[in-house]
Design a protein around this motif. Structure first.
Motif, PDB file in Angstrom:
ATOM      1  N   ALA A 119       0.667  -1.328  -0.099  1.00 43.52           N
ATOM      2  CA  ALA A 119       0.318  -0.337   0.202  1.00 43.52           C
ATOM      3  C   ALA A 119       0.675   1.138   0.230  1.00 43.52           C
ATOM      4  N   GLU A 122       1.422   5.002  -1.321  1.00 43.14           N
ATOM      5  CA  GLU A 122       0.323   6.003  -2.469  1.00 43.14           C
ATOM      6  C   GLU A 122       1.000   6.740  -2.036  1.00 43.14           C
ATOM      7  N   LYS A 170      -7.695   3.203  -3.709  1.00 41.94           N
ATOM      8  CA  LYS A 170      -7.676   1.382  -4.068  1.00 41.94           C
ATOM      9  C   LYS A 170      -8.069   1.642  -5.163  1.00 41.94           C
ATOM     10  N   SER A 215       0.650  -8.292  -8.622  1.00 45.90           N
ATOM     11  CA  SER A 215       0.571  -6.667  -7.730  1.00 45.90           C
ATOM     12  C   SER A 215      -0.054  -6.421  -9.198  1.00 45.90           C
ATOM     13  N   THR A 264       1.917   3.579  -6.949  1.00 46.59           N
ATOM     14  CA  THR A 264       0.857   3.013  -5.915  1.00 46.59           C
ATOM     15  C   THR A 264       0.295   1.702  -6.085  1.00 46.59           C
ATOM     16  N   HIS A 301      -1.323  -2.183  -5.512  1.00 48.59           N
ATOM     17  CA  HIS A 301      -2.150  -2.413  -4.798  1.00 48.59           C
ATOM     18  C   HIS A 301      -1.618  -3.614  -5.033  1.00 48.59           C
ATOM     19  N   ASP A 302      -2.772  -5.278  -4.183  1.00 48.04           N
ATOM     20  CA  ASP A 302      -2.629  -6.248  -4.323  1.00 48.04           C
ATOM     21  C   ASP A 302      -3.866  -6.860  -4.982  1.00 48.04           C
ATOM     22  N   TRP A 356     -12.201  -4.867 -12.305  1.00 42.66           N
ATOM     23  CA  TRP A 356     -12.118  -3.458 -11.493  1.00 42.66           C
ATOM     24  C   TRP A 356     -12.358  -2.391 -11.678  1.00 42.66           C
ATOM     25  N   VAL A 410      -8.385   4.746  -8.678  1.00 39.13           N
ATOM     26  CA  VAL A 410      -6.602   5.707  -8.498  1.00 39.13           C
ATOM     27  C   VAL A 410      -5.652   6.433  -9.466  1.00 39.13           C
TER      28      VAL A 410
END
Length: 400
Positions: free
Chosen positions: A2, A4, A13, A265, A361, A363-364, A393, A398
């Motif tokens: 995370a 940012e 996110k 990721s 950034t 994100h998983d 998504w 983001v």
């Protein structure tokens, strides 16, 4: 995961909107249908499926078609609803989808390659169908006549392909780590140049025609931004993944790059900054800070009666240094190093907290990504994983 961008709320996110399952094997390629709540997928389980979102919020297949062999890649043109499917047999099968996306009609089959088709790309402006295969060839066909217009042999099998309509340049990335630029004519092509910056094979390419930059991702975990339009040979390296890059998409209106990897990721890179090229690694027989000899420098070791040391390199200045003189680690986001890397002691002292501010950034996605597609008009991202699941998504929080 995370990290940012400085000044942004940490809750910005990707939002998981839904998922599509029920596949018997990995989905090799999938795309959103623009202006429709729909997705087209092709899979190694030999199926082509068109998924439309129902009132319940679930995606159901309005088309379910089984091919004679595994589907390896595809290209979809929304204007013509033309669907081009690459097969592991080397052939490319084309279909036209109906306006309501409930029917698929076969139109043409090309025997384009002698091995598995790795990338297929339909260019409406030229009426060309470009393709690459594991037979180490790049071909282009006339989509109106079905005739092959030309072919080009590559040093190894191609795993990345992009095309610039304005200049008719094809960008071809292969398993040797090389990117080749070809100038295509109606029935011939000429080699413009080649460049190589990856130590692993090229796994993904992304072309931005407005800025005229090419992004290449590799199995060496890195991304390189090549400034094609600047004609200065500038190459900016981005390091933020721990496994091979599986997909790249660029949002030109926000100047952000999205990358996905086998490590699961999703990384969003801010490219609206002036980044620095990583320095060339310098050669030396002794540490360029303390002058201690490296272990192969037998003469200096004998003269000084000292045991040789292992050579390292500072990622910021490129100098050859010993472990003692490069004991520090730091991130250098302007150079693309979002993770901490080895730097010499003097460079470490020169790096400020402001210099360490993240420019990406992380994100998983919670699955090992094998393919991704970004629809810039809606800000939606699609990822396909080794878990045989497609995840959808919302990236608007983001990528903005």
């Amino acid at each position: 995961m995370a990290a940012e961008t400085q000044g942004e709320p940490r809750d910005r996110k990707p939002c998981l909107q839904g998922s599509i399952e029920a596949f018997q094997d990995v989905v090799s390629s999938a795309v959103f249908i623009p202006k429709e709540d729909g997705v087209i997928s092709v899979s190694e389980d030999r199926t082509i499926r068109v998924w439309l979102k129902r009132d319940s919020g679930q995606y159901w297949p309005s088309v379910f078609h089984t091919m004679p062999s595994s589907c390896t890649c595809m290209s979809f043109n929304p204007e013509t609803r033309r669907l081009s499917i690459g097969m592991d047999t080397g052939s490319i099968c084309e279909f036209i989808l109906s306006e309501d996306y409930n029917k698929m009609t076969p139109t043409n089959t090309y025997q384009a390659h002698q091995g598995k088709v790795s990338v297929v790309l339909f260019v409406l402006e030229m009426e060309w169908l470009l393709s690459t295969g594991q037979d180490k060839s790049f071909t282009w066909h006339c989509s109106e006549s079905g005739q092959q217009l030309g072919t080009h042999r590559t040093p190894s099998w191609v795993s990345g392909l992009q095309f610039d309509v304005e200049t008719r340049h094809a960008f071809v990335g292969d398993q040797s780590g090389q990117v080749t630029i070809l100038k295509l004519e109606q029935d011939s092509c000429s080699l413009v140049t080649t460049f190589k910056g990856h130590t692993g094979n090229v796994t993904a390419l992304c072309w931005d025609p407005s800025q005229r930059v090419l992004f290449s991702g590799s199995s060496d975990h890195s991304i390189i931004m090549w400034d094609i339009g600047g004609r200065k040979g500038t190459a900016i390296e981005l390091q933020g993944h721990s496994e091979k890059i599986q997909g790249l998409c660029y949002s030109s209106h926000t100047r952000q790059l999205i990358s996905c990897s086998s490590d699961g990721s999703i990384v969003v890179w801010n490219m609206d900054v002036t980044r620095q090229e990583t320095p060339e690694w310098l050669d030396s027989d002794s540490c360029q800070k303390c002058e201690q000899p490296f272990f192969w420098n037998f003469k200096q070791m004998w003269d000084c009666k000292k045991i040789g040391l292992r050579q390292h390199h500072c990622r910021k200045c490129g100098q050859a240094v010993c472990g003692k003189c490069s004991s520090k680690r730091s991130s250098i986001p302007l150079m693309g190093f979002e993770f901490e890397v080895r730097v010499c002691d003097s460079c470490f002292e020169s790096i400020t907290d402001e210099d360490r501010a993240p420019m990406a950034t992380f994100h998983d996605s919670k699955h090992s990504v094998v393919y991704m597609h970004y629809e810039h008009t809606t800000g939606c991202l699609l990822t396909s994983g080794t878990d045989k699941v497609i995840k959808l998504w919302d990236m608007t929080a983001v990528v903005s």
